[in-house]
Enzyme design. Sequence first.
Site, PDB file in Angstrom:
ATOM      1  N   HIS A 126       0.880  -1.181   0.000  1.00  0.00           N
ATOM      2  CA  HIS A 126       0.000   0.000   0.000  1.00  0.00           C
ATOM      3  C   HIS A 126       0.916   1.229   0.000  1.00  0.00           C
ATOM      4  CE1 HIS A 126      -2.795   2.961   1.764  1.00  0.00           C
ATOM      5  NE2 HIS A 126      -3.783   2.138   1.491  1.00  0.00           N
ATOM      6  N   ASP A 203       3.055  -4.572   8.134  1.00  0.00           N
ATOM      7  CA  ASP A 203       1.848  -3.758   7.962  1.00  0.00           C
ATOM      8  C   ASP A 203       0.654  -4.716   8.056  1.00  0.00           C
ATOM      9  OD1 ASP A 203      -0.371  -2.481   7.022  1.00  0.00           O
ATOM     10  OD2 ASP A 203       0.579  -1.634   5.243  1.00  0.00           O
ATOM     11  N   GLN A 206      -4.550  -5.185   6.875  1.00  0.00           N
ATOM     12  CA  GLN A 206      -5.560  -6.109   6.345  1.00  0.00           C
ATOM     13  C   GLN A 206      -5.611  -7.424   7.127  1.00  0.00           C
ATOM     14  OE1 GLN A 206      -7.856  -5.446   4.142  1.00  0.00           O
ATOM     15  NE2 GLN A 206      -7.036  -3.416   3.735  1.00  0.00           N
ATOM     16  N   LYS A 229     -10.552  -0.942  10.336  1.00  0.00           N
ATOM     17  CA  LYS A 229     -10.679  -2.157   9.511  1.00  0.00           C
ATOM     18  C   LYS A 229     -11.024  -3.363  10.383  1.00  0.00           C
ATOM     19  CE  LYS A 229      -7.402  -0.364   6.149  1.00  0.00           C
ATOM     20  NZ  LYS A 229      -8.160  -0.001   4.964  1.00  0.00           N
ATOM     21  N   CYS A 367      -4.681   2.122  -3.785  1.00  0.00           N
ATOM     22  CA  CYS A 367      -3.493   2.728  -3.157  1.00  0.00           C
ATOM     23  C   CYS A 367      -2.269   1.840  -3.336  1.00  0.00           C
ATOM     24  CB  CYS A 367      -3.716   3.006  -1.667  1.00  0.00           C
ATOM     25  SG  CYS A 367      -4.874   4.327  -1.374  1.00  0.00           S
TER      26      CYS A 367
END
Length: 410
Positions: A126, A203, A206, A229, A367
Site C-alpha cells: 500500500h 503492515d 488487512q 478495519k 493505493c
Amino acid sequence: MLSDSTFSVSQIRTHFPILNQLVNEFPLIYLDNAATTQKPISVIEAVSRYYLNDNANVHRASHQLSNRATCAFEAAREKVKNFINAADSKEIIWTKGTTESINLLANVLAPQLTKGDEIIISALEHHANIVPWQMLAERIGIVLKVIPLTDNSTLDIDAYKLLLSDKTKLVAVAHISNALGVINPVKEIIKLAHQTGAQVLIDGAQAVAHQRVDVQELDCDYYVFSGHKLFGPTGIGVLYGKQHLLELLPPWQGGGEMIKSVSFEHTTYNDLPFKFEAGTPNIAGVIGLAAAVDFINSYDRQDFLKHEQCLLAFTERALAQMPEIKLFCAGVEKSGAVSFAVKGEHPTDIAMLLDAQGIAVRSGSHCAMPLMKALNCSGTVRVSFSIYNTIAEAQRFIEALKNVVQMLQE
Ligand code: PLP
C-alpha cells in the site's frame, strides 16, 4: 459448500443495523470491507457512552471524570496488548492509524540510519508502506529495495533472499495485500531478515480482521494496524514495537504527555508508551477500539475465519467460471479479498454498475499503483468480505456481475 458456515450470520447481522438499508432501491450488499468495516452497535454505544458520561482528558487531572476516562483508556491498551499477544502494554502506542504508525516509525528510525543503508519493501505494498520510506530516502539517502513478484503475483522469496545483506536495516512488508488479498509468508520473511540483523515492520492493516495475530510468535519488531478495519472507529490505530527497540528510539512529536519535565534549559521525555503520544489522544477512538476487540472476542475466531474463507472460495470459483473475467492470483491462498478485471472494460464502470444494484465494491489501484504497474493493469475490481456477509449476498453479487458483463458486451 453453500452454507453460511457453523455460526449464525443472521445473528451477527443484528449487530450491524447499517446493513439493513436500500441502496438504489436494492438491499445493500457491502463488499468493501478491506477499505473499512462497518461498526457493531456495541462500538457505537461505547463511543457515545464515553461522550455522554465520562468525557474528560486523560492522565491529567485528579477528578472523577478524568479518572474514569483514564481507566478506560489504559484498560483498552491492555486489551489490545492481549489481542495481539504483545509482551507488555508499554509496547502498544496509539496512533491515528496504519499510515501514521508507519510515518512515526520512519521518522524515529531516521537517526539510526545513514546514507547507503537499505530498507526492503515489496512490490505489493500500500502507498502507506512506500511513500514514508521514499521520503526518508530523499531526506537521508537510504536506498529502497523492492521484493519483486513471481508469475502468480506472490512475493518472490528467492529474490528477497538476494536483496538481504548487511546493509539491510529494515524490512517493511504487508501481512496481507490489500489489493489482492494474498497472504505473505511473513514468518519466513522475518526469520530471514533477522538472520542478517535487520529489523522487520509488518503492515497488518488487512490482517488483524482476518487472522489471529500473535506478535511474539511472529517475532516481528514492529506491527501496525488501523482500528477502522477491525470494526472500530476511524482515526485510531496502533504501532506495536518490541519494548527494548522502542526504548532506543527518540520521540516523534513534541508537546504535552510525552514529557516528564520541561524547562527552557532542559526537557526530559516520558517513558513508554507516552513518549510517542504527544498531545490529547483520540480517547473516544481508543474506547471504541476496545469495544471492537470485545466484540470479536465474544465469538470464536475460527468461526469467523471459516465463514470468510467459505465466501471467498465460493466467489473465486464462480468468477473463475466466467470467461470474461481475469482473476488476479487465482488459486493462491488469500484472506478477505479477491481482485479481478472484466476483459476490455474499465474497473470503475463495473463498480458503478454494481452500485446501481446496491452492491458496494471497490475499483481502481487500491493505493497500490506500483503493484498495478507490475500486474500490467490500470486497476482491478476488488470484492472484500467480512463476517456479516452471506453466501446469498455473494451469489447475488455474481448474478449482478453477470448482468453487468452481458449489458456492457452486448
Ligand atoms: N496498509 C494497508 C495494507 C492497507 O490496506 C491500508 C488501508 O487500506 C493502509 C496501509 C492504510 O491504512 P489507514 O488509511 O487506515 O492508515
